[in-house]
Design a protein around this motif. Structure first.
Motif: not given
Length: 353
Positions: A286, A314, A311, A332, A248, A245, A319, A321, A330, A317
């Motif tokens: 979220e 993580f 993308d 997640i 990201t 994270l 993702v 965007r 974005c 997950a």
């Protein structure tokens, strides 16, 4: 094989770092190997990347031999590059020699600094294990706790070394010159170092999500209290998720400075997160990165390492965007497992399912 790797990480490397008469020759050997590889790959590596193999040499010398030998490798790399690439008649056209050497020295120094912190954390964890072994050797419960500490140590070390090696390799692959390679690599290593430090302060249980966001983005947020807002419940994320994270968030923040809401004087970024309970052990997480007031943005023309880290960085997950006239959004989405431990004192600790 596993036992051999464990012995190498836990016993051999700390002993090498503590013995200067051994550590410096090892670092010298790593530097000479980097020189040999650079010469061997001369026909494939462009002359505009004279430091390509020396970043790896600095990384491995710092990991294996320690901070002093790592700095020695930086000095030797600067001397070698100056003599064989930048001094007359070898000067590489299109590169400012002074700026390239300074950039390498700065960012290689950052690598040594981050690895120095990593080595200190590793040795402190080893010392903690030894103390626990002495205190709890007569207790069956103490034996179980000691084994758990050993397993945690091996897991964290292997993951950290793998992530660092991957970042160095991928950053070199996706950057065509020394300056961009060094800048992107140092930023990503700093983000990962921030996550590691926060996790270590929680005895490797995890890191506060709010603190992780704040400390990772602190160097990137423009001046002004209204440019950045964070909102969400208190959550503890485990080390693996914290590292991913942090990378990201770093990439999103860097893009916001270059192209998005933080590239002008008025744009803002809001980060929010929420949980939706599924059952006693799992919940939907979220997390939303929302830019407002920035210039109009469009999807990138090519997919670089930054996009890959956003993308797919993580674990487990989804993702999403969205590029809007007002900025990037974005989202997640991940299913997470919830555990409560004594060290977190009742706070939620999340793990990817």
């Amino acid at each position: 094989m596993v036992q051999l790797v464990d012995r190498l990480v836990e016993r051999v490397l700390p002993r090498i770092r503590r013995r200067r008469l051994l550590a410096y020759p090892v670092a010298a050997g790593i530097f000479l190997a980097a020189v040999g590889v650079r010469i061997f790959l001369a026909d494939w590596l462009p002359s505009r990347q004279p430091f390509a193999t020396f970043f790896f040499a600095v990384l491995f010398a710092s990991l294996i031999a320690g901070t002093g030998p790592g700095l020695l490798v930086i000095a030797a790399s600067l001397l070698f590059t100056w003599v064989f690439y930048f001094s007359p008649p070898h000067h590489v056209e299109g590169i400012n020699a002074g700026f390239a050497l300074l950039a390498f020295a700065v960012f290689a120094g950052l690598i040594v600094g981050i690895v120095h912190l990593l080595n200190r954390k590793v040795e402190s964890l080893l010392d903690e294990r030894d103390r626990n072994e002495a205190l709890l050797q007569d207790s069956a419960l103490g034996e179980l706790q000691l084994e758990q500490l050993n397993v945690e140590l091996r897991h964290r070390l292997k993951n950290t070394f793998a992530v660092i090696a991957g970042l160095v390799s991928q950053s070199a692959r996706y950057n065509s010159d020394v300056q961009s390679f060094a800048t992107s690599l140092s930023g990503r290593l700093s983000a990962m170092g921030t996550a590691m430090d926060l996790v270590a302060t929680q005895s490797f249980v995890g890191a506060s999500l709010a603190e992780l966001i704040a400390y990772t983005l602190k160097p990137l947020v423009p001046p002004g209290s209204s440019r950045f807002a964070v909102k969400g419940p208190e959550l503890i994320v485990p080390a693996d998720i914290a590292n991913a994270l942090a990378l990201t968030l770093h990439e999103l923040g860097t893009n916001a400075i270059k192209y998005g809401a933080w590239s002008n004087e008025t744009g803002i970024v809001r980060i929010s997160w929420k949980l939706e309970q599924l059952d006693d052990t799992e919940a939907n997480l979220e997390l939303v990165w929302d830019e407002r007031g920035g210039p109009s943005v469009a999807p990138p023309e090519r997919r670089g390492l930054g996009s890959m880290l956003i993308d797919g960085g993580f674990p487990n997950a989804k993702v999403e965007r969205t590029f809007t006239p007002d900025g990037v959004q974005c989202r997640i989405l991940a299913v997470v497992k919830q555990t409560t431990t004594r060290r977190t004192r009742g706070r939620r600790s999340l793990q990817s399912s």
